[in-house]
Design a protein around this motif. Structure first.
Motif, mmCIF file in Angstrom:
data_model
loop_
_atom_site.group_PDB
_atom_site.id
_atom_site.type_symbol
_atom_site.label_atom_id
_atom_site.label_comp_id
_atom_site.label_asym_id
_atom_site.label_seq_id
_atom_site.Cartn_x
_atom_site.Cartn_y
_atom_site.Cartn_z
ATOM 1 N N PRO A 112 0.842 -1.194 0.000
ATOM 2 C CA PRO A 112 0.000 0.000 0.000
ATOM 3 C C PRO A 112 0.880 1.248 0.000
ATOM 4 C CG PRO A 112 -0.650 -1.510 1.748
ATOM 5 C CD PRO A 112 0.651 -2.002 1.218
ATOM 6 N N TYR A 115 2.789 5.615 4.380
ATOM 7 C CA TYR A 115 3.737 6.246 5.262
ATOM 8 C C TYR A 115 4.551 5.163 5.972
ATOM 9 C CZ TYR A 115 0.461 9.967 4.187
ATOM 10 O OH TYR A 115 -0.330 10.866 3.534
ATOM 11 N N SER A 117 3.391 2.756 8.328
ATOM 12 C CA SER A 117 2.734 1.464 8.548
ATOM 13 C C SER A 117 2.501 0.738 7.236
ATOM 14 C CB SER A 117 1.382 1.668 9.218
ATOM 15 O OG SER A 117 1.563 2.267 10.452
ATOM 16 N N PHE A 118 2.474 -0.548 7.338
ATOM 17 C CA PHE A 118 2.071 -1.349 6.189
ATOM 18 C C PHE A 118 1.283 -2.510 6.742
ATOM 19 C CE2 PHE A 118 6.188 -2.668 7.676
ATOM 20 C CZ PHE A 118 6.017 -4.026 7.879
ATOM 21 N N GLY A 119 0.270 -2.882 6.035
ATOM 22 C CA GLY A 119 -0.505 -4.037 6.464
ATOM 23 C C GLY A 119 0.031 -5.256 5.751
ATOM 24 N N HIS A 120 -0.648 -5.612 4.705
ATOM 25 C CA HIS A 120 -0.220 -6.779 3.957
ATOM 26 C C HIS A 120 0.633 -6.338 2.778
ATOM 27 C CE1 HIS A 120 -0.579 -10.307 1.312
ATOM 28 N NE2 HIS A 120 -0.512 -10.926 2.456
ATOM 29 N N ARG A 140 2.730 -12.003 6.225
ATOM 30 C CA ARG A 140 2.183 -12.993 7.144
ATOM 31 C C ARG A 140 3.188 -14.125 7.390
ATOM 32 N NH1 ARG A 140 -2.512 -14.728 9.511
ATOM 33 N NH2 ARG A 140 -4.067 -13.234 8.941
ATOM 34 N N SER A 144 4.780 -10.411 10.152
ATOM 35 C CA SER A 144 4.562 -8.968 9.999
ATOM 36 C C SER A 144 5.799 -8.164 9.630
ATOM 37 C CB SER A 144 3.948 -8.360 11.266
ATOM 38 O OG SER A 144 2.770 -9.025 11.571
ATOM 39 N N PHE A 216 6.562 15.362 5.529
ATOM 40 C CA PHE A 216 5.332 15.534 4.758
ATOM 41 C C PHE A 216 5.278 16.904 4.113
ATOM 42 C CE2 PHE A 216 4.847 12.772 8.332
ATOM 43 C CZ PHE A 216 4.355 11.630 7.744
ATOM 44 N N ARG B 391 -4.549 12.751 6.716
ATOM 45 C CA ARG B 391 -4.373 11.660 5.749
ATOM 46 C C ARG B 391 -3.340 10.659 6.264
ATOM 47 N NH1 ARG B 391 -2.806 9.166 1.310
ATOM 48 N NH2 ARG B 391 -4.353 8.983 -0.332
ATOM 49 N N HIS B 392 -2.282 11.215 6.836
ATOM 50 C CA HIS B 392 -1.256 10.353 7.406
ATOM 51 C C HIS B 392 -1.860 9.455 8.486
ATOM 52 C CE1 HIS B 392 2.481 10.086 10.192
ATOM 53 N NE2 HIS B 392 2.333 8.981 9.518
ATOM 54 N N PHE B 395 -4.273 6.901 7.081
ATOM 55 C CA PHE B 395 -3.598 5.815 6.381
ATOM 56 C C PHE B 395 -2.965 4.832 7.358
ATOM 57 C CE2 PHE B 395 -0.248 3.557 4.308
ATOM 58 C CZ PHE B 395 -0.847 3.172 3.120
ATOM 59 N N GLU B 396 -2.352 5.378 8.397
ATOM 60 C CA GLU B 396 -1.720 4.491 9.389
ATOM 61 C C GLU B 396 -2.781 3.630 10.060
ATOM 62 O OE1 GLU B 396 1.291 4.300 9.182
ATOM 63 O OE2 GLU B 396 2.308 6.197 8.991
ATOM 64 N N TYR B 398 -5.625 2.806 8.807
ATOM 65 C CA TYR B 398 -6.144 1.936 7.751
ATOM 66 C C TYR B 398 -5.239 0.717 7.532
ATOM 67 C CZ TYR B 398 -6.938 1.032 2.690
ATOM 68 O OH TYR B 398 -7.161 0.467 1.466
ATOM 69 N N GLU B 399 -3.964 0.947 7.737
ATOM 70 C CA GLU B 399 -3.003 -0.103 7.419
ATOM 71 C C GLU B 399 -2.487 -0.881 8.623
ATOM 72 O OE1 GLU B 399 -1.380 -1.638 4.940
ATOM 73 O OE2 GLU B 399 -2.886 -0.824 3.627
ATOM 74 N N SER B 400 -2.751 -0.373 9.825
ATOM 75 C CA SER B 400 -1.974 -0.927 10.927
ATOM 76 C C SER B 400 -2.673 -2.020 11.725
ATOM 77 C CB SER B 400 -1.533 0.199 11.860
ATOM 78 O OG SER B 400 -2.669 0.866 12.341
ATOM 79 N N PRO B 402 -3.261 -5.430 13.022
ATOM 80 C CA PRO B 402 -2.292 -6.517 12.988
ATOM 81 C C PRO B 402 -2.760 -7.762 12.227
ATOM 82 C CG PRO B 402 -3.185 -6.215 15.204
ATOM 83 C CD PRO B 402 -3.674 -5.082 14.385
ATOM 84 N N ASN B 403 -4.063 -7.869 11.975
ATOM 85 C CA ASN B 403 -4.513 -9.046 11.223
ATOM 86 C C ASN B 403 -4.543 -8.773 9.716
ATOM 87 O OD1 ASN B 403 -6.638 -7.291 11.218
ATOM 88 N ND2 ASN B 403 -8.186 -8.802 11.717
ATOM 89 N N PHE B 404 -3.899 -7.691 9.298
ATOM 90 C CA PHE B 404 -3.749 -7.342 7.880
ATOM 91 C C PHE B 404 -5.064 -6.957 7.216
ATOM 92 C CE2 PHE B 404 -0.530 -10.617 8.841
ATOM 93 C CZ PHE B 404 0.586 -9.801 8.782
ATOM 94 N N ILE B 406 -8.100 -4.289 6.263
ATOM 95 C CA ILE B 406 -8.176 -2.853 6.058
ATOM 96 C C ILE B 406 -9.520 -2.379 6.589
ATOM 97 C CG2 ILE B 406 -6.526 -2.654 4.196
ATOM 98 C CD1 ILE B 406 -8.821 -2.839 2.238
ATOM 99 N N MET B 411 -10.957 3.956 5.081
ATOM 100 C CA MET B 411 -11.006 4.054 3.629
ATOM 101 C C MET B 411 -11.901 5.249 3.262
ATOM 102 S SD MET B 411 -12.201 1.166 0.918
ATOM 103 C CE MET B 411 -10.961 -0.056 1.217
#
Lengths: 462, 595
Positions: A112, A115, A117-120, A140, A144, A216, B391-392, B395-396, B398-400, B402-404, B406, B411
């Motif tokens: 994604p 910034y 953080s990243f999820g998957h 996964r 993580s 930013f 937005r920052h 987004f964090e 939205y993405e953070s 832990p089970n991946f 969203i 959103m």
């Protein structure tokens, strides 16, 4: 009839490799057009293929038969679009089928765009003659961790490396059918290895060590600036497990980053900027492309650096020198300032003719928006680039053919079975693409064991 | 007692008592989730994105337990609203009770049984209730358990052979995940109690298959063996299984054994009095014990934050201030919501010190403070007009997870910000996704069909009007940069705005009179100089030598007199409690107390 059809992706008048997957497309204005009707003919006007529906979906096998039969020739596309006012036929357009084949596939990361953080996220392999995508490894699988910078040695599916950050931090290296997890942090290097580039011999890998930060922009049109607070370049000798530091570059006050090797492996390229206090001086940081002689037999550098692309001449910041594997060209990303061209809308791909020294805009590979993270195919006839041209944020991969004049022809979006649905619903960006000549020698479970297992080979400083 | 005994003796009356107990449980559970703790469930909704698309279903069916997760996500979307959330939770817990009761009866080959056993079968329901109170546990654990118990119930009625039991185990592992091991344990226990050899063989086969399946699946899927054995989506944090989860999983077979034993004992019991006593004891034990267990698993701090966050999202500023007035603010996130509410009501610089203040970081906390704190922090940045900071944060968030997963909520926020910023091409991507959901669809369709609709929404238009178009580079974790951004925002806003209040409040909370002096010049006070600013300006005389007449004119006579009283009180060495009661809501008190 005299206007080109508004199709998406824009595949009008592009040059495509003879072994590429079907270039399916649909109406650009999906709100207005409900159907598309496409007929493909050869140069003699013989009708070869027809597709109609919400988008043109060409059958894989027939597409490849048509491409094989028309290698070196043009395919002519007749398109009609149906809207509320009825069907409208547009001017025909061509796709030129190049006899130059493209490699088996691409590897890239999907992440994604954001910034910290990243999820998957994950590393993937995509076959270019089909739509098949394979997950190599994802977050996964490594509990993580961040996974990045997958790089092969000239598309060799048996020689590659990538990094894992987080709890199981390591540089994963696969060579001679063996996996290694390296701990690349040493007392004399300022951080972990990043931005790898393989030496053609497979014995060395060039890396940089970067203290990367982000700030930013206040503007609505720009999101962030990524910069290094300091950086250095080095070479890792895989066989001896030692770090080789170029005296002329390493440890100097200058900021050096993103190194690479020439096609013959005897020149070491890197980006270098005057030092600055970041983020205060972020907009003043411009990177030259410099080179140093490198002797692969002894693993030693020459002592005098040469400036290949100078900021003072072009008033640009040049990032990521990528020499073509045939030794003819050098491809770089050029932007107004900084080390992270992806964040710069003005960023374009530039080409340097290594024989003549001529430097010019890459041509059809570029757009009005950011292009960066470029790489050559192994025959140096094609290039892949990450581009934000669609919406200014989500990077997509574009492929472009290098013309005989040394300028890229119009690039085309990596084909998908249903491109509109795929790309509009994909909330990940592609980055760090690299070509591969075959299916990667990679077993995710073995890799996971090595990564999570915790055993690390400590890299030694020479 | 005699009357009670005769009531409980009759079967019809027993059914009526069961119905009453059920209604009581349902009511209690519903009341808890709908009115006492709706925020916790709402957070579950915030942490997922559930589109009605084939792709989403296909993705869910691709891993063990995916169907249960899909059903769970479908139900969790209703957690956005308190009443449906309460109904779903109470319904799920009651269903769990009914399944355990029916299995207990089937294990004893009975059609009906004692009230004591019936009441004991509420234990898993209370465990499920408590499990959902734990931050990090997901609703899919309950759905999976219900699915496998329902499946076992059908198997017990149909007396499936061993081969069929193995097939069912394999299917249920794919549909409900490793919770099938619990299901098959229940089945085996029941079969042993029934002494049915065919069933014992079937259940044992099913159990063995259930245990073996993760070892087979691990060769075809990227999940770890631990996840395949203990569940992929039962907890937000992969492989971090909570005690409440273990208790929930273990309680179903244990309760069934207990209930079966009680059923058999009660059927042999002649003493009617003993039956009544045991029923009353069971009700007391299960309901009182269950309630205590639920409360022990609650996190009141998070619940309060979630409630503030909910009100901030709904722009219920009066609700926030009412709550803050009735219960003191105890966390950064709550304080952020309170300051936002005050700013939105235009009284931040008048009433700020009515509530506890913990410095400038309370206005817009750093994202690093954690993603629960950032819920209200993001809201605050957005409403103040710091769109890129918002937005920052969005987004964090939205993405953070832990089970991946969203988040639909974030959103939507990202789409809002991109629409306001004029980045329609990016917003469109989120709008398309949201248009496939139930509760965000209408909003998404509005802007998908008509991108210019943003101009007719007053709040969006207000924020769009103060958009920044310059290239200023900042760090949103730097105090100095936050102030600079607020200053720039105030400059652009022109008329008195939320940004002006935030800017001056920032200076006040930072006890930075020098910056305040600069920033006052940026502000054209429309309705007079706010009282807290006057109080700060009154202190200029003590801090600066060159106080201008213009600055002096900002302070009313009343404030000046009050400041003299305050100084006098300090000089006289008045007791702290006296000063607090007389000046506790003044800037002087804040400035002197913590400086």
């Amino acid at each position: 009839m005299d206007e080109l059809p508004p199709i998406w992706p824009d595949y009008t008048d592009v040059t495509i490799p003879v072994n590429i997957a079907p270039l399916n497309f649909g109406p650009a204005e999906w709100r207005d057009c409900s159907k598309i009707d496409v007929t493909i003919s050869d140069e003699s006007g013989r009708r070869l293929l027809h597709s109609a529906g919400a988008h043109a979906d060409f059958p894989l096998r027939r597409w490849h038969r048509i491409l094989d039969a028309n290698a070196g020739k043009d395919l002519i596309f007749s398109v009609a679009l149906k809207s509320e006012s009825g069907w409208k036929t547009y001017k025909q357009f061509c796709m030129h089928v190049s006899v130059d084949e493209i490699d088996f596939g691409l590897t890239y990361r999907l992440i994604p765009p954001g910034y910290q953080s990243f999820g998957h996220m994950g590393l993937y392999e995509r076959e270019l003659s089909t739509f098949r995508q394979r997950t190599l490894i994802d977050t996964r699988m490594v509990e993580s961790g961040c996974i990045n910078c997958h790089t092969e040695n000239r598309g060799d599916p048996g020689t590659f490396c990538f990094h894992i950050r987080g709890r199981h931090s390591a540089t994963f290296l696969h060579r001679n059918h063996e996996d290694f997890c390296l701990n690349t942090k040493t007392d004399s290097t300022k951080g972990f290895f990043v931005y790898p580039y393989w030496h053609p011999s497979g014995r060395y890998v060039a890396y940089s060590t970067n203290a990367t930060r982000q700030s930013f922009y206040s503007s609505a049109d720009k999101m962030l600036e990524v910069y290094d607070e300091h950086s250095d370049v080095l070479v890792y000798d895989v066989e001896k497990n030692v770090v080789i530091r170029p005296e002329a570059a390493f440890g100097s006050e200058m900021f050096e980053t993103k190194p690479s090797f020439s096609a013959d492996g005897r020149t070491f390229y890197y980006c270098v900027s005057r030092p600055g206090v970041l983020p205060r001086d972020a907009k003043e940081m411009r990177y030259n492309i410099c080179s140093l002689p490198f002797d692969p037999e002894t693993g030693t550098f020459g002592s005098v650096a040469d400036t290949v692309l100078a900021v003072s001449v072009y008033d640009k910041s040049f990032i990521s020198a990528r020499p073509s594997y045939d030794g003819k060209y050098l491809m770089v990303a050029a932007c107004d300032y900084g080390t992270f061209p992806l964040c710069h809308e003005e960023s374009d791909i530039w080409v340097m003719n290594l024989a003549t020294g001529e430097v010019y805009d890459g041509g059809g590979i570029n757009s009005d928006r950011a292009e960066s993270m470029h790489n050559w195919s192994t025959n140096s006839k094609w290039a892949v680039v990450s581009s934000r041209r669609e919406d200014g944020l989500y990077t997509r991969l574009y492929l472009a053919h290098m013309g005989a004049d040394g300028v890229f022809e119009k690039s085309f979006l990596l084909p998908q079975k249903n491109p509109w649905t795929y790309y509009h619903r994909l909330i990940n960006s592609y980055n760090v693409p690299d070509f591969t000549t075959g299916r990667l020698e990679f077993d995710a479970r073995d890799a996971r064991k090595a990564i999570v297992g915790g055993e690390r080979v400590q890299v030694l400083a020479r | 007692m005699k009357g009670t005994v005769s009531i409980l003796e009759k079967r019809d009356n027993r059914s009526a008592v069961k119905a009453v107990v059920c209604v009581a449980f349902f009511g209690l559970c519903f009341w808890f989730w709908a009115f006492l703790s709706p925020g916790t469930l709402r957070f579950h909704e915030n942490a997922q994105f559930f589109p009605y698309t084939w792709t989403h279903l296909r993705e869910a069916l691709a891993y063990p337990g995916g169907l249960a997760v899909y059903i769970s996500e479908f139900l969790v979307q209703f957690f956005l609203y308190a009443i449906p959330a309460g109904l779903v939770m109470a319904g799920a817990c009651l269903l769990l009770h009914r399944l355990v009761w029916s299995l207990s009866l089937a294990a004893c080959r009975l059609d009906d049984g004692s009230l004591t056993a019936y009441v004991l079968c509420f234990i898993p329901a209370f465990c499920a209730w408590a499990y959902m109170c734990v931050f990090g546990d997901t609703f899919s654990g309950i759905v999976s358990l219900c699915m496998v118990l329902a499946c076992v119930s059908i198997m017990m009625k149909t007396h499936v052979p061993a081969v069929a039991a193995a097939a069912v185990a394999a299917f249920m592992y794919a549909a409900a995940g490793p919770m099938i091991v619990i299901g098959m344990s229940v089945y085996l226990t029941a079969a042993l109690l029934r002494l049915d050899r065919r069933e014992i063989a079937g259940a044992a086969t099913g159990l063995l298959i259930s245990i073996a399946l993760p070892f087979i699946w691990q060769h075809f899927i990227q999940y770890t063996l631990r996840e395949l054995m203990f569940g992929i989506e039962y907890c937000h944090q992969p492989e971090q299984y909570t005690k409440a989860f273990i208790v929930l999983a273990a309680c179903a077979p244990l309760t069934m054994i207990l209930a079966s034993a009680v059923l058999k004992t009660c059927s042999r019991l002649d003493s009617k009095v003993l039956k009544v006593v045991s029923t009353i004891a069971a009700v007391t034990f299960v309901f009182a014990g269950g309630w205590i267990y639920v409360i022990r698993n609650c996190n009141p701090q998070y619940e309060r934050i979630f409630e503030y966050d909910k009100m901030a999202c709904a722009q219920d500023w009066d609700g926030i201030l009412e709550k803050a007035s009735s219960t003191p603010v105890t966390s950064l996130a709550e304080g952020t919501a309170v300051d936002l509410a005050l700013a939105m009501k235009g009284t931040l610089l008048k009433d700020m010190f009515r509530y506890s203040q913990a410095g400038p970081s309370m206005l817009i906390p750093d994202y690093a403070a954690g993603y629960v704190v950032s819920l209200t922090a993001g809201e605050s940045a957005f409403r103040a007009g710091l769109l890129n900071t918002a937005r920052h944060y969005a987004f964090e968030e939205y993405e953070s997870y832990p089970n991946f997963k969203i988040s639909s909520r974030f959103m939507k926020r990202l789409a809002e910000i991109d629409l306001i910023n004029g980045n329609y091409e990016i917003a469109e991507r989120f709008l398309i996704e949201l248009s496939h959901t139930l509760f965000y669809r209408k909003w998404a369709k509005t802007y998908l069909d008509n991108p210019t609709a943003i101009t007719s929404a007053p709040e969006y238009a207000r924020l769009a009007a103060c958009r920044d178009s310059s290239d200023y580079l900042y760090s949103d974790s730097s105090d100095e940069d936050k102030r600079t951004m607020l200053r720039r925002l105030a400059q652009r806003s022109g008329t008195w705005s939320v940004a002006h209040q935030y800017l001056l409040a920032y200076d006040l909370l930072a006890r930075d009179l020098w910056s305040l002096r600069e920033d006052i010049r940026l502000c054209g006070f429309e309705d007079g100089v706010p009282v807290l600013v006057q109080q700060a300006v009154a202190m200029f005389g003590n801090a600066f030598e060159d106080v201008s007449d213009v600055e002096k004119s900002l302070v009313s006579q009343e404030v000046a007199a009050s400041f003299s009283d305050f100084q006098e009180a300090l000089t006289e060495g008045r007791a702290g409690s006296w000063i607090q009661s007389n000046f506790g809501r003044s800037y002087w008190y804040y400035y002197s107390r913590k400086n």
